[in-house]
Design an enzyme around this catalytic site. Structure first.
Site, PDB file in Angstrom:
ATOM      1  N   ASP A 151       0.816  -1.208   0.000  1.00 37.16           N
ATOM      2  CA  ASP A 151       0.000   0.000   0.000  1.00 37.16           C
ATOM      3  C   ASP A 151       0.854   1.263   0.000  1.00 37.16           C
ATOM      4  O   ASP A 151       0.477   2.271  -0.604  1.00 37.16           O
ATOM      5  CB  ASP A 151      -0.936   0.001   1.211  1.00 37.16           C
ATOM      6  CG  ASP A 151      -2.165  -0.883   1.001  1.00 37.16           C
ATOM      7  OD1 ASP A 151      -2.308  -1.444  -0.100  1.00 37.16           O
ATOM      8  OD2 ASP A 151      -2.968  -1.008   1.949  1.00 37.16           O
ATOM      9  N   GLY A 152       2.008   1.226   0.682  1.00 35.40           N
ATOM     10  CA  GLY A 152       2.875   2.398   0.720  1.00 35.40           C
ATOM     11  C   GLY A 152       3.378   2.791  -0.657  1.00 35.40           C
ATOM     12  O   GLY A 152       3.436   3.978  -0.999  1.00 35.40           O
ATOM     13  N   ASN A 172      -3.941   9.341   2.092  1.00 37.38           N
ATOM     14  CA  ASN A 172      -4.342   8.840   3.408  1.00 37.38           C
ATOM     15  C   ASN A 172      -4.568   9.955   4.418  1.00 37.38           C
ATOM     16  O   ASN A 172      -5.668  10.129   4.927  1.00 37.38           O
ATOM     17  CB  ASN A 172      -3.287   7.881   3.961  1.00 37.38           C
ATOM     18  CG  ASN A 172      -3.604   6.426   3.696  1.00 37.38           C
ATOM     19  OD1 ASN A 172      -4.609   6.108   3.081  1.00 37.38           O
ATOM     20  ND2 ASN A 172      -2.743   5.542   4.168  1.00 37.38           N
ATOM     21  N   ASP A 173      -3.497  10.672   4.737  1.00 38.32           N
ATOM     22  CA  ASP A 173      -3.586  11.602   5.859  1.00 38.32           C
ATOM     23  C   ASP A 173      -2.468  12.632   5.861  1.00 38.32           C
ATOM     24  O   ASP A 173      -1.389  12.425   5.310  1.00 38.32           O
ATOM     25  CB  ASP A 173      -3.578  10.847   7.195  1.00 38.32           C
ATOM     26  CG  ASP A 173      -2.506   9.772   7.278  1.00 38.32           C
ATOM     27  OD1 ASP A 173      -1.386  10.008   6.800  1.00 38.32           O
ATOM     28  OD2 ASP A 173      -2.790   8.682   7.809  1.00 38.32           O
ATOM     29  N   ARG A 188       8.628  15.578  24.157  1.00 35.49           N
ATOM     30  CA  ARG A 188       7.637  16.528  24.649  1.00 35.49           C
ATOM     31  C   ARG A 188       6.409  16.556  23.755  1.00 35.49           C
ATOM     32  O   ARG A 188       6.493  16.346  22.548  1.00 35.49           O
ATOM     33  CB  ARG A 188       8.240  17.928  24.715  1.00 35.49           C
ATOM     34  CG  ARG A 188       9.420  18.052  25.664  1.00 35.49           C
ATOM     35  CD  ARG A 188       9.987  19.449  25.657  1.00 35.49           C
ATOM     36  NE  ARG A 188       9.004  20.435  26.096  1.00 35.49           N
ATOM     37  CZ  ARG A 188       9.233  21.748  26.098  1.00 35.49           C
ATOM     38  NH1 ARG A 188      10.399  22.230  25.678  1.00 35.49           N
ATOM     39  NH2 ARG A 188       8.305  22.574  26.510  1.00 35.49           N
TER      40      ARG A 188
END
EC number: 2.7.1.23
Length: 288
Positions: free
Chosen positions: A68-69, A142-143, A153
């Site tokens: 998929d990548g 995707n995102d 942090r």
């Protein structure tokens, strides 16, 4: 169907032999094959390679060998051309790569005969504004993820939708996902699964410090703004887990539905819920 582009993830084991066999078979069918640069190196003809973006401009469709990548990367680079792509699976069952090597010749015969359909998927566009100037802009399937990266942090983020304040929170980051991306990083962060034939956007905080910060599904017409607040250590923007950009305090990241779409060439009718069920079983049983 006269010209097929070829994109091969050469890190996925010894694939040169089956790739050459398919190229020879396509030549017998009078189908021309063009290679991207990585594929040309794999096949021993680096001088014949062109960029994946150029493949999109010169080919009728693109055959992507990998996972998929690899398909996500190809979708981003060829979205502007509108050239359909299809995946040959070289790893575990994927949501996007649907053809296994033993079935490939049969599927290609169907493709040449015209027995296929095109499935379109919504994409996102992310724009980074720094000091009032656009410093980067790109699309993803995707995102788009704003996160702390390797820092220990949390980051301080402020979220707006259509210029309306949604909230500020401390977290490891935030994911803005498409329906296709709802089964990726967002799912691992507690977001819902959205059927890929829908158009929507999903905002999912990553490990927020407050339990009141929950995922939100919003209209595809929405414009999301993520602001990087002061007192951050290191924070970055990542698209599809592949394309990244370091961010600075005060940066504004605007995310909206892209004007282009990913176009997948489907040769067989594969149900999304069949694939989803198998993936959920795989995740439940763990990876080998």
């Amino acid at each position: 169907m006269n010209t097929i582009g070829l994109v091969v993830n050469s890190s996925k084991g010894d694939v040169a032999k089956p790739v050459r066999e398919v190229i020879s078979w396509l030549a017998e069918q009078r189908i021309k094959v063009l290679y991207n640069e990585e594929s040309a190196v794999l096949l021993g003809c680096p001088e014949e390679g062109i960029s994946t973006r150029e493949l999109g401009a010169q080919c009728d469709c693109i055959m992507v060998w990998g996972g998929d990548g690899t398909l996500l990367n190809c979708a981003r680079q060829t979205a502007s051309s509108g050239t359909p792509i299809f995946g040959v699976n070289l790893g575990r069952l994927g949501f996007l790569t649907e053809i296994d090597i033993p079935d490939l010749r049969e599927r290609l015969q169907a493709l040449i005969a015209g027995h296929f359909y095109i499935e379109e998927r919504m994409m996102l566009e992310a724009t980074v504004i720094r000091g009032g100037q656009v410093v980067d802009q790109a699309v993803c399937l995707n995102d788009a993820v704003v996160s702390k990266g390797a820092s220990f942090r949390m980051v301080q983020l402020r979220i707006l939708v259509n210029n309306e304040f949604v909230g500020s929170f401390a977290a490891d980051g935030v994911i803005v996902a498409s329906p296709t991306g709802s089964t990726a990083y967002s799912l691992a962060a507690g977001g819902p699964i959205i059927s890929p034939d829908m158009e929507a956007m999903l905002i999912t905080p990553i490990c927020p410090h407050s339990l009141s910060n929950r995922p939100i599904v919003i209209s595809p017409q929405s414009k999301v703004e993520v602001q990087v607040l002061p007192y951050v250590d290191k924070v970055g923007l990542n698209l599809d887990g592949q394309y990244g950009l370091p961010l600075r305090e005060g940066d504004r990241i605007l995310i909206n539905r892209a004007t282009v779409k990913a176009r997948f060439l489907k040769i067989q009718k594969t149900g999304f819920y069949d694939v989803l069920r198998e993936k959920l079983k795989e995740w439940q049983n763990g990876l080998d």
